[in-house]
Design an enzyme around this catalytic site. Structure first.
Site, mmCIF file in Angstrom:
data_model
loop_
_atom_site.group_PDB
_atom_site.id
_atom_site.type_symbol
_atom_site.label_atom_id
_atom_site.label_comp_id
_atom_site.label_asym_id
_atom_site.label_seq_id
_atom_site.Cartn_x
_atom_site.Cartn_y
_atom_site.Cartn_z
ATOM 1 N N CYS A 251 32.088 41.568 41.917
ATOM 2 C CA CYS A 251 33.313 42.231 41.476
ATOM 3 C C CYS A 251 33.134 43.681 41.900
ATOM 4 O O CYS A 251 32.770 43.945 43.040
ATOM 5 C CB CYS A 251 33.531 42.048 39.980
ATOM 6 S SG CYS A 251 32.075 42.363 38.956
ATOM 7 N N SER A 252 33.361 44.623 41.032
ATOM 8 C CA SER A 252 33.092 46.015 41.369
ATOM 9 C C SER A 252 31.632 46.357 41.087
ATOM 10 O O SER A 252 30.911 46.849 41.949
ATOM 11 C CB SER A 252 34.020 46.942 40.579
ATOM 12 O OG SER A 252 33.815 48.297 40.939
ATOM 13 N N GLY A 256 30.251 42.493 34.804
ATOM 14 C CA GLY A 256 31.180 41.917 33.836
ATOM 15 C C GLY A 256 31.919 40.699 34.347
ATOM 16 O O GLY A 256 31.702 39.573 33.892
ATOM 17 N N ARG A 257 32.808 40.921 35.290
ATOM 18 C CA ARG A 257 33.587 39.817 35.833
ATOM 19 C C ARG A 257 32.690 38.793 36.518
ATOM 20 O O ARG A 257 32.899 37.576 36.393
ATOM 21 C CB ARG A 257 34.639 40.356 36.812
ATOM 22 C CG ARG A 257 35.781 41.088 36.135
ATOM 23 C CD ARG A 257 36.702 41.808 37.109
ATOM 24 N NE ARG A 257 36.095 43.036 37.633
ATOM 25 C CZ ARG A 257 36.722 43.915 38.398
ATOM 26 N NH1 ARG A 257 37.985 43.702 38.753
ATOM 27 N NH2 ARG A 257 36.119 45.015 38.812
#
Length: 334
Positions: A251-252, A256-257
């Site tokens: 993700c970034s 998290g994601r």
């Protein structure tokens, strides 16, 4: 499908759904993962003080975030003579899953930053880690990259690390877009041809993107994320013929994601294995005392291997459950 297997999954679904109101207690258990148990904002300083992330400290500006450094023990080490061997990426091995994951930060590129859009270190200029990213992809022998974000400027986004048409050079790698198709709102499918003339390598990489997931947030439509999980699993089986072939997820920040998606995908794969074999032992270590699913061991394992913030916040933790419940409903309703 065998009626007894569907019956088991229906019971699993019921017991898992009934416990959703108790997820705060489960998530509290995860916050006790070290090196600073119970002190989420102190984790980074503790990791640095305990010298658990020295590679990232040596190359701080190759990290998108100034406080998301991976544990040295599981970091992906690049094989290279001319460049640093560092990339903010971690090998993730999960109990009962024969295939490995590589969870990684999104690559950095100077085009994402400037005087008005600065890095997390307060600079107007960023290093490019696109070459390191493609080196990791080819050296890992992965054939599938999963992207859980959109392209946007700034350290909270994701830099343009692949060509939108034609080809682009990233250090020693020439990356050519061979195919792109918007399958649905939640799925963009691409194929890249990745060449390294110096090393005489040429591989085809599949790329699946889910562009609907906001940074630090959750997906509005769980059904869309559930569908993406299914498509990724299908593609992984199709293009990664060896059980040792890893999947790369980013993700970034790769925390998290990426952790939330990996949790849902792992459980979904376990459910499919159960449907094929009927072996209830596949859920060993995944069930609580009531017999419902429990994601604590899975997320705890990721937090111990990459970073203590994997699956970032209770909302993302609940999203992992909601996605699995959606998938179970689809299976048991058919």
């Amino acid at each position: 499908m065998e009626p007894e297997r569907i019956k088991f999954l229906k019971k699993l679904l019921q017991l898992t759904t009934e416990k959703l109101g108790l997820l705060s207690q489960e998530y509290d258990q995860l916050e006790q993962v070290g090196p600073a148990p119970g002190n989420s904002w102190g984790q980074h300083d503790a990791m640095v003080a305990m010298k658990l992330c020295q590679a990232a400290q040596q190359y701080p500006y190759m990290n998108r975030y100034s406080n998301l450094y991976p544990f040295d023990e599981n970091r992906f080490v690049l094989e290279t003579k001319d460049e640093p061997d560092y990339i903010n990426a971690s090998w993730i091995k999960l109990h009962g899953e024969p295939r490995d994951f590589i969870l990684t930060m999104a690559p950095l590129h100077p085009s994402s930053f400037g005087t008005k859009v600065k890095t997390d270190f307060g600079s107007s200029f960023s290093e490019s880690t696109c070459g390191q990213f493609w080196r990791m992809v080819t050296q890992s022998k992965s054939r599938l990259v999963v992207m859980l974000c959109g392209l946007e400027k700034g350290y909270q986004g994701c830099s343009q690390y692949f060509p939108v048409q034609g080809s682009e050079n990233y250090e020693d790698f020439k990356v050519e877009l061979k195919h792109e198709q918007v399958i649905s709102e939640e799925l963009v499918e691409r194929k890249f041809d990745v060449k390294n003339e110096k090393e005489k390598t040429n591989v085809e990489i599949n790329h699946l993107q889910f562009p609907l997931w906001p940074n630090y947030g959750v997906v509005d439509n769980v059904g869309q994320l559930a569908n993406f999980v299914k498509q990724v699993d299908k593609k992984w089986i199709e293009v990664c013929t060896s059980e040792t072939t890893p999947i790369i997820v980013h993700c970034s920040g790769g925390i998290g994601r990426s952790g939330t998606f990996t949790s849902a995908l792992t459980v979904f794969r376990r459910i499919n294995q159960y449907l094929q074999t009927g072996d209830e032992k596949l859920f060993s270590g995944m069930l609580d005392e009531s017999g419902g699913l429990c994601l604590v061991p899975l997320v705890k394992s990721m937090r111990e291997q990459r970073h203590p913030w994997m699956v970032e916040g209770e909302a993302q933790y609940k999203l992992a459950y909601d996605t699995v419940i959606h998938l179970l409903l689809e299976i048991t309703d058919n």
